[in-house]
Design a protein around this motif. Structure first.
Motif, mmCIF file in Angstrom:
data_model
loop_
_atom_site.group_PDB
_atom_site.id
_atom_site.type_symbol
_atom_site.label_atom_id
_atom_site.label_comp_id
_atom_site.label_asym_id
_atom_site.label_seq_id
_atom_site.Cartn_x
_atom_site.Cartn_y
_atom_site.Cartn_z
ATOM 1 N N VAL A 1 0.845 -1.186 0.000
ATOM 2 C CA VAL A 1 0.000 0.000 0.000
ATOM 3 C C VAL A 1 0.885 1.242 0.000
ATOM 4 C CG1 VAL A 1 -1.728 1.317 1.298
ATOM 5 C CG2 VAL A 1 -1.854 -1.185 1.227
ATOM 6 N N GLU A 2 0.665 2.121 -0.980
ATOM 7 C CA GLU A 2 1.429 3.359 -1.078
ATOM 8 C C GLU A 2 0.698 4.465 -0.323
ATOM 9 O OE1 GLU A 2 2.896 6.456 -4.539
ATOM 10 O OE2 GLU A 2 2.248 4.439 -5.110
ATOM 11 N N ARG A 3 1.447 5.230 0.461
ATOM 12 C CA ARG A 3 0.869 6.335 1.231
ATOM 13 C C ARG A 3 1.299 7.659 0.613
ATOM 14 N NH1 ARG A 3 3.314 2.901 4.183
ATOM 15 N NH2 ARG A 3 5.048 4.245 4.764
ATOM 16 N N ARG A 4 0.398 8.629 0.618
ATOM 17 C CA ARG A 4 0.703 9.976 0.113
ATOM 18 C C ARG A 4 0.364 10.972 1.218
ATOM 19 N NH1 ARG A 4 1.298 10.390 -5.607
ATOM 20 N NH2 ARG A 4 1.754 8.276 -6.286
ATOM 21 N N LEU A 5 1.251 11.096 2.180
ATOM 22 C CA LEU A 5 1.017 12.003 3.304
ATOM 23 C C LEU A 5 1.243 13.446 2.866
ATOM 24 C CD1 LEU A 5 2.859 9.944 6.061
ATOM 25 C CD2 LEU A 5 0.452 9.849 5.402
ATOM 26 N N GLY A 6 0.520 14.362 3.465
ATOM 27 C CA GLY A 6 0.703 15.779 3.174
ATOM 28 C C GLY A 6 0.118 16.223 1.850
ATOM 29 N N THR A 7 -0.717 15.408 1.257
ATOM 30 C CA THR A 7 -1.382 15.794 0.014
ATOM 31 C C THR A 7 -2.884 15.756 0.234
ATOM 32 O OG1 THR A 7 -1.431 13.532 -0.825
ATOM 33 C CG2 THR A 7 0.448 14.874 -1.478
ATOM 34 N N THR A 8 -3.581 16.487 -0.596
ATOM 35 C CA THR A 8 -5.039 16.476 -0.541
ATOM 36 C C THR A 8 -5.572 16.064 -1.904
ATOM 37 O OG1 THR A 8 -5.147 18.827 -1.113
ATOM 38 C CG2 THR A 8 -5.167 18.266 1.237
ATOM 39 N N LEU A 9 -6.830 15.755 -1.945
ATOM 40 C CA LEU A 9 -7.498 15.350 -3.169
ATOM 41 C C LEU A 9 -8.010 16.596 -3.882
ATOM 42 C CD1 LEU A 9 -8.428 12.839 -4.760
ATOM 43 C CD2 LEU A 9 -10.535 12.934 -3.442
ATOM 44 N N GLU A 10 -7.623 16.776 -5.130
ATOM 45 C CA GLU A 10 -8.037 17.944 -5.911
ATOM 46 C C GLU A 10 -9.180 17.630 -6.877
ATOM 47 O OE1 GLU A 10 -6.882 21.180 -5.738
ATOM 48 O OE2 GLU A 10 -5.747 20.546 -3.976
ATOM 49 N N GLU A 11 -9.152 16.418 -7.441
ATOM 50 C CA GLU A 11 -10.123 16.075 -8.476
ATOM 51 C C GLU A 11 -10.303 14.563 -8.528
ATOM 52 O OE1 GLU A 11 -10.307 16.173 -13.381
ATOM 53 O OE2 GLU A 11 -8.863 17.463 -12.339
ATOM 54 N N VAL A 12 -11.530 14.132 -8.791
ATOM 55 C CA VAL A 12 -11.814 12.717 -9.018
ATOM 56 C C VAL A 12 -12.529 12.611 -10.355
ATOM 57 C CG1 VAL A 12 -13.085 10.690 -8.217
ATOM 58 C CG2 VAL A 12 -12.036 12.220 -6.549
ATOM 59 N N GLY A 13 -12.034 11.717 -11.201
ATOM 60 C CA GLY A 13 -12.644 11.505 -12.507
ATOM 61 C C GLY A 13 -12.890 10.029 -12.744
ATOM 62 N N ASP A 14 -13.327 9.687 -13.923
ATOM 63 C CA ASP A 14 -13.613 8.303 -14.287
ATOM 64 C C ASP A 14 -12.292 7.529 -14.371
ATOM 65 O OD1 ASP A 14 -14.921 5.998 -15.031
ATOM 66 O OD2 ASP A 14 -15.209 6.632 -17.120
ATOM 67 N N GLY A 15 -11.974 6.766 -13.323
ATOM 68 C CA GLY A 15 -10.780 5.942 -13.306
ATOM 69 C C GLY A 15 -9.515 6.620 -12.810
ATOM 70 N N TYR A 16 -9.630 7.816 -12.228
ATOM 71 C CA TYR A 16 -8.428 8.493 -11.734
ATOM 72 C C TYR A 16 -8.774 9.475 -10.606
ATOM 73 C CZ TYR A 16 -9.874 12.743 -14.184
ATOM 74 O OH TYR A 16 -10.571 13.851 -14.594
ATOM 75 N N ALA A 17 -7.702 9.900 -9.911
ATOM 76 C CA ALA A 17 -7.791 10.957 -8.913
ATOM 77 C C ALA A 17 -6.554 11.835 -9.078
ATOM 78 C CB ALA A 17 -7.835 10.379 -7.506
ATOM 79 N N VAL A 18 -6.702 13.150 -8.894
ATOM 80 C CA VAL A 18 -5.581 14.076 -8.990
ATOM 81 C C VAL A 18 -5.314 14.623 -7.589
ATOM 82 C CG1 VAL A 18 -4.707 16.223 -10.003
ATOM 83 C CG2 VAL A 18 -6.173 14.699 -11.362
ATOM 84 N N LEU A 19 -4.045 14.529 -7.173
ATOM 85 C CA LEU A 19 -3.633 14.999 -5.859
ATOM 86 C C LEU A 19 -3.118 16.425 -5.932
ATOM 87 C CD1 LEU A 19 -1.759 11.771 -4.687
ATOM 88 C CD2 LEU A 19 -4.177 12.376 -4.387
ATOM 89 N N SER A 20 -3.006 17.067 -4.764
ATOM 90 C CA SER A 20 -2.573 18.467 -4.707
ATOM 91 C C SER A 20 -1.149 18.668 -5.199
ATOM 92 C CB SER A 20 -2.716 18.999 -3.277
ATOM 93 O OG SER A 20 -1.931 18.228 -2.382
ATOM 94 N N ASP A 21 -0.346 17.617 -5.244
ATOM 95 C CA ASP A 21 1.012 17.754 -5.778
ATOM 96 C C ASP A 21 1.049 17.560 -7.299
ATOM 97 O OD1 ASP A 21 0.731 15.013 -6.131
ATOM 98 O OD2 ASP A 21 2.358 14.471 -4.765
#
Length: 188
Positions: free
Chosen positions: A28-48
């Protein structure tokens, strides 16, 4: 990291080290210190700016007490809870319990919003409301130590109790007696 080594890490370093080691072992990969910016069909975009392939996105936004608490008190804690005394009294003849009560845990903390506290809070508030009507002495709310159990699937689990950490293997027959009793007491 083997199951044995992450369990040993829990015993000596606290729960975070054990949880991270178990998640690493599960891939399991962790992405600490980031937030969720966008969710689309089959993807998510993080604040970085990272675009992550995703079949499912789980969104956790935290906890706040009911907005009804504003009708009881203008003085609320950072979670919107009503400060109460040791008898769970917020105002004369107004008892508060559960996730809406900022009940004292110790000199520096209030209890967490969790079922392990909500049930005893409700019992004490209910008793004290009846005691108030009958003119008998109220009971003090005395919280039990915070206990957290985290199931890590095939990697086992971690439990914390009053700031210490211990681990238990995933096979029920191999659980230590202290982990077994910890898990049992949190289910009540």
């Amino acid at each position: 990291m083997t199951a044995w080594s992450w369990r040993r890490a829990a015993r000596w370093s606290g729960p975070r080290t054990a949880i991270e080691a178990a998640l690493d072992g599960l891939g399991v990969e962790r992405r600490l210190g980031t937030t969720l910016e966008e969710v689309g069909d089959g993807y998510a975009v993080l604040s970085d700016g990272t675009k992550v392939p995703a079949d499912a996105v789980v969104w956790s936004v935290g906890m706040r007490a009911s907005e009804l608490t504003r009708q009881i008190s203008g003085e609320l804690d950072h979670l919107g809870r009503v400060p109460v005394d040791r008898h769970l009294l917020a105002l004369p003849e107004v008892f508060v319990a559960g996730d809406t009560a900022a009940a004292v845990f110790d000199a520096e903390h209030t209890v967490m919003q969790a079922c392990q506290h909500a049930t005893p809070l409700g019992k004490v508030a209910g008793y004290n409301a009846g005691a108030d009507l009958l003119g008998i002495p109220p009971r003090d709310f005395t919280p039990r130590p915070d206990v957290t159990c985290l199931d890590l699937g095939g990697a086992g689990g971690v439990s914390t109790r009053a700031g210490t950490a211990e681990s238990w293997p995933s096979a029920p027959t191999a659980r230590t007696s202290s982990s077994r009793s910890t898990r049992r007491s949190t289910r009540r």
